[in-house]
Each structure stands twice: as structure tokens, then as C-alpha cells.
Design a protein around this motif. Structure first.
Motif, mmCIF file in Angstrom:
data_model
loop_
_atom_site.group_PDB
_atom_site.id
_atom_site.type_symbol
_atom_site.label_atom_id
_atom_site.label_comp_id
_atom_site.label_asym_id
_atom_site.label_seq_id
_atom_site.Cartn_x
_atom_site.Cartn_y
_atom_site.Cartn_z
ATOM 1 N N ALA A 116 4.317 3.554 -8.631
ATOM 2 C CA ALA A 116 4.953 2.399 -9.469
ATOM 3 C C ALA A 116 5.104 1.213 -8.471
ATOM 4 O O ALA A 116 4.782 -0.055 -9.015
ATOM 5 C CB ALA A 116 6.104 2.841 -9.925
ATOM 6 N N ARG A 117 5.110 1.221 -7.012
ATOM 7 C CA ARG A 117 5.256 0.276 -6.430
ATOM 8 C C ARG A 117 3.822 -0.414 -5.558
ATOM 9 O O ARG A 117 4.189 -1.225 -4.814
ATOM 10 C CB ARG A 117 6.255 0.517 -5.218
ATOM 11 C CG ARG A 117 7.760 0.714 -5.754
ATOM 12 C CD ARG A 117 8.674 1.146 -4.741
ATOM 13 N NE ARG A 117 8.915 0.251 -3.660
ATOM 14 C CZ ARG A 117 9.703 0.336 -2.636
ATOM 15 N NH1 ARG A 117 10.475 1.353 -2.765
ATOM 16 N NH2 ARG A 117 9.757 -0.539 -1.970
ATOM 17 N N ALA A 137 8.812 1.106 3.549
ATOM 18 C CA ALA A 137 9.839 1.385 2.518
ATOM 19 C C ALA A 137 9.562 3.014 2.415
ATOM 20 O O ALA A 137 8.474 3.386 2.345
ATOM 21 C CB ALA A 137 9.400 0.481 1.428
ATOM 22 N N VAL A 138 10.648 3.665 2.310
ATOM 23 C CA VAL A 138 10.505 4.992 2.028
ATOM 24 C C VAL A 138 10.904 5.330 0.374
ATOM 25 O O VAL A 138 12.228 5.064 -0.089
ATOM 26 C CB VAL A 138 11.528 5.986 2.800
ATOM 27 C CG1 VAL A 138 11.480 7.472 2.166
ATOM 28 C CG2 VAL A 138 10.973 5.795 4.465
ATOM 29 N N ALA A 139 9.998 5.795 -0.464
ATOM 30 C CA ALA A 139 10.005 6.451 -1.603
ATOM 31 C C ALA A 139 11.160 7.603 -1.934
ATOM 32 O O ALA A 139 10.721 8.436 -1.053
ATOM 33 C CB ALA A 139 8.853 6.143 -2.438
ATOM 34 N N SER A 140 11.414 7.601 -2.962
ATOM 35 C CA SER A 140 12.511 8.911 -3.236
ATOM 36 C C SER A 140 11.394 9.791 -3.868
ATOM 37 O O SER A 140 11.728 11.005 -4.294
ATOM 38 C CB SER A 140 13.318 8.644 -4.225
ATOM 39 O OG SER A 140 12.800 7.916 -5.572
ATOM 40 N N VAL A 191 4.802 1.586 1.429
ATOM 41 C CA VAL A 191 5.614 2.328 0.947
ATOM 42 C C VAL A 191 5.187 3.923 0.926
ATOM 43 O O VAL A 191 4.206 4.090 0.784
ATOM 44 C CB VAL A 191 6.085 1.972 -0.430
ATOM 45 C CG1 VAL A 191 4.767 2.103 -1.449
ATOM 46 C CG2 VAL A 191 6.994 2.972 -1.044
ATOM 47 N N VAL A 192 6.128 4.694 1.817
ATOM 48 C CA VAL A 192 5.618 6.045 2.064
ATOM 49 C C VAL A 192 6.308 7.197 1.054
ATOM 50 O O VAL A 192 7.657 7.070 0.904
ATOM 51 C CB VAL A 192 5.749 6.394 3.559
ATOM 52 C CG1 VAL A 192 4.858 5.236 4.240
ATOM 53 C CG2 VAL A 192 7.016 6.294 4.053
ATOM 54 N N ILE A 248 0.856 -1.360 -0.015
ATOM 55 C CA ILE A 248 -0.060 -0.051 -0.117
ATOM 56 C C ILE A 248 0.915 1.057 -0.029
ATOM 57 O O ILE A 248 1.980 1.170 0.696
ATOM 58 C CB ILE A 248 -0.795 0.079 1.271
ATOM 59 C CG1 ILE A 248 -1.684 -1.230 1.279
ATOM 60 C CG2 ILE A 248 -1.746 1.300 1.245
ATOM 61 C CD1 ILE A 248 -2.711 -1.201 0.061
ATOM 62 N N GLY A 249 0.360 2.145 -0.819
ATOM 63 C CA GLY A 249 1.271 3.652 -1.022
ATOM 64 C C GLY A 249 0.492 4.352 0.071
ATOM 65 O O GLY A 249 -0.625 4.376 0.409
#
Length: 296
Positions: A59-60, A49-52, A31-32, A7-8
Motif C-alpha cells: 500500500a505504501r 519505516a516498519v510496516a505491520s 518500508v520493510v 521502496i518496499g
């Protein structure tokens, strides 16, 4: 099934951070991303998970929760009206948990569906402490099959979730609830100001209120702050004023009078002008005190 996949979560402010943390604690693969990267630290330490970038979150993830400040921030994250918008939302479920104008949300949902995505409104009632405790109340609007998925996704954050129909009915419901909240808290603040200026024992005032039919979770949470003159933020003045503006705009669009709300709007605007935008909403007592001083 989305509930068992990544989940984002975008938007780690005063509410978003504890909400996302509850998802991680419940074992949700998360993913945050936040526009201020430092706010991702607590989530990273908890296992998210930390996205850039916001694009990486989409995308994830198959489902993305948005807990952003307003429609402008939401449009920027989604890159709405740009080619990237379709790539981000196509095939994905967008869950808008922020408080935005109902008209805005309805149009956003139509754009997401036109681009091949799905959209659910899920604004929440509650401040930071209920968010930390996973005791928020969500109002949902969307397609029935999507609502079933959203209920499972948001369960670690929300004690209850109410089906309100189709967008923008969940956000209209949130604004109606917030109208009551704003006027109720402002009334409590004015009552405390009245009691204090009459040299009443505020501990006894609290005991009488707690023993009677007007006691509530809100009064039990806000009254101790008022007695202690504690302005530490749970629900910020700047956010209350924005909610007040949204409610007033929706009222005007529908030709509805909002006399109590209009008084509150002025008071919270005065509180903001005193430099208290980041203080808790009980800081509206400063505007009432200033009016008292001016009247004297």
C-alpha cells in the motif's frame, strides 16, 4: 520516478537484512516487513519505516523487493490465488531477488502482469559478506523499461547487474552460477580434508593456492574458515541444499545430466542430517569426515 519514491522490502533474513540496510544507508526511502518482527529492529534503527503487514508494504510502495525463502513464502506474502493478490500487485513493480525455480518465477510473472502489475527477476550471486559490502552481482530479466528502474533501485546493494533477457532467464542463470559455486566449494572442502589427513601444513596449502591460478574470492573466503574449523554461517547448509534441489529439478526438466551436482546433493543432505542445517556450507566437511571414518 520509482527510484526516488518509497521502496518496499519484504524478507529480512541473512541476506535480506544487510541488503535492505544498504538501501537505507544510501538514502532510499524504505518500508520493510518481515514475518519475524524482531528482525526489523536493525532496519528501524537505521531509519527504515516498519510496516505491520505485507499488505501495508504494498500500500505504501510503488516498487516492492521480495527476498523470501522460496515460492511458498512468496505466494503467502502476495496472497497469490486470492482476491487480495490483484489489489497488492496492480500498478506496482514486483522485484523478485530470491532464488526460486525458473518455472515458478515465469508463472508468477505472468500472474502479476495479468493482474496489472510488472515483474522483474533480480536474483543475486554472493553470500552475506558481499551483501554487507554492497558487492552482490544481480542477474536481471524483465521488460527493458523496468530493468532501467531496477538498476537504479538496487545499485546500493549490487556492484553489478547483468541483463539476462526475459523471465525466467535470470533465475536459470543464477542456478547455473550456483551449480559452479556448489561444486567448487565442495571440491575445496574435499581438498582441505585430503591435505589435513596427509598432515600437510594448511598454511602452506593456503599459500600455494593463493599464489596460483585457482585462487578466487571464494577460495580466499572459505579456506580460512576451513583451516580454523569456523562453521559460522555465511551461506547456510539448508539454503545450499535447497539451491541444489532447484538446480537438479531444472536439470531433470531439461533432460540434462548433473553428475557432480548429484554427489554434492547427497553430501549436503548428509550434512543436514548431522544437525548442521544452520552452519556455513563448509560444514559439508563433516559429511566427508564421516564417510572417511566409515571407509576406515
Amino acid at each position: 520516478m520509482i527510484a526516488s519514491e518509497t521502496i518496499g522490502f519484504i524478507g529480512l533474513g541473512a541476506m535480506g537484512e544487510p541488503m535492505a540496510l544498504n538501501l537505507v544507508k544510501a538514502g532510499t526511502p524504505l518500508v520493510v516487513w518481515n514475518r519475524t518482527p524482531a528482525r526489523s529492529g536493525i532496519l528501524a534503527a537505521a531509519g527504515a519505516a516498519v510496516a505491520s503487514s505485507g499488505a501495508e508494504v504494498f500500500a505504501r510502495s510503488n516498487a516492492v523487493i521480495l527476498m523470501l525463502a522460496d515460492g511458498r513464502a512468496t505466494d503467502a506474502v502476495l496472497q497469490r490465488n486470492e482476491p487480495a493478490f490483484g489489489r497488492r500487485v496492480e500498478g506496482r513493480l514486483v522485484i523478485n531477488m530470491a532464488t526460486t525455480a525458473p518455472r515458478y518465477s515465469k508463472a508468477l510473472g505472468a500472474d502479476i502482469r495479468a493482474a496489472g502489475g510488472r515483474y522483474v527477476e533480480a536474483p543475486v550471486s554472493g553470500s552475506r559478506k558481499p551483501a554487507e559490502a554492497g558487492r552482490l552481482v544481480a542477474m536481471l530479466a524483465g521488460e527493458p523499461q523496468d530493468l532501467a528502474l531496477v538498476r537504479r533501485v538496487i545499485a546500493p546493494m549490487c556492484a553489478n547487474a547483468m541483463d539476462c533477457g526475459r523471465p525466467p532467464d535470470a533465475l536459470a542463470m543464477k542456478l547455473a552460477i550456483n551449480l559452479f559455486l556448489i561444486t567448487m566449494v565442495t571440491g575445496l572442502v574435499e581438498a582441505v580434508h585430503f591435505a589435513r589427513r596427509h598432515d600437510l601444513d594448511l598454511a602452506k596449502f593456503r599459500a600455494v593456492l593463493d599464489a596460483g591460478p585457482m585462487a578466487s574470492d571464494v577460495s580466499r573466503g572459505k579456506l580460512p574458515k576451513l583451516i580454523a574449523d569456523d562453521l559460522a554461517v555465511e551461506g547456510a547448509i539448508v539454503n545450499v541444499l535447497e539451491n541444489n534441489r532447484l538446480i537438479a529439478a531444472a536439470a531433470r526438466e531439461a533432460g540434462i545430466a548433473s553428475p557432480l551436482l548429484d554427489v554434492c546433493h547427497a553430501l549436503y543432505g548428509e550434512t543436514l542430517s548431522l544437525g548442521l542445517g544452520d552452519a556455513d556450507m563448509v560444514a559439508v566437511i563433516r559429511a566427508i569426515e564421516r564417510r572417511t571414518a566409515a571407509a576406515g
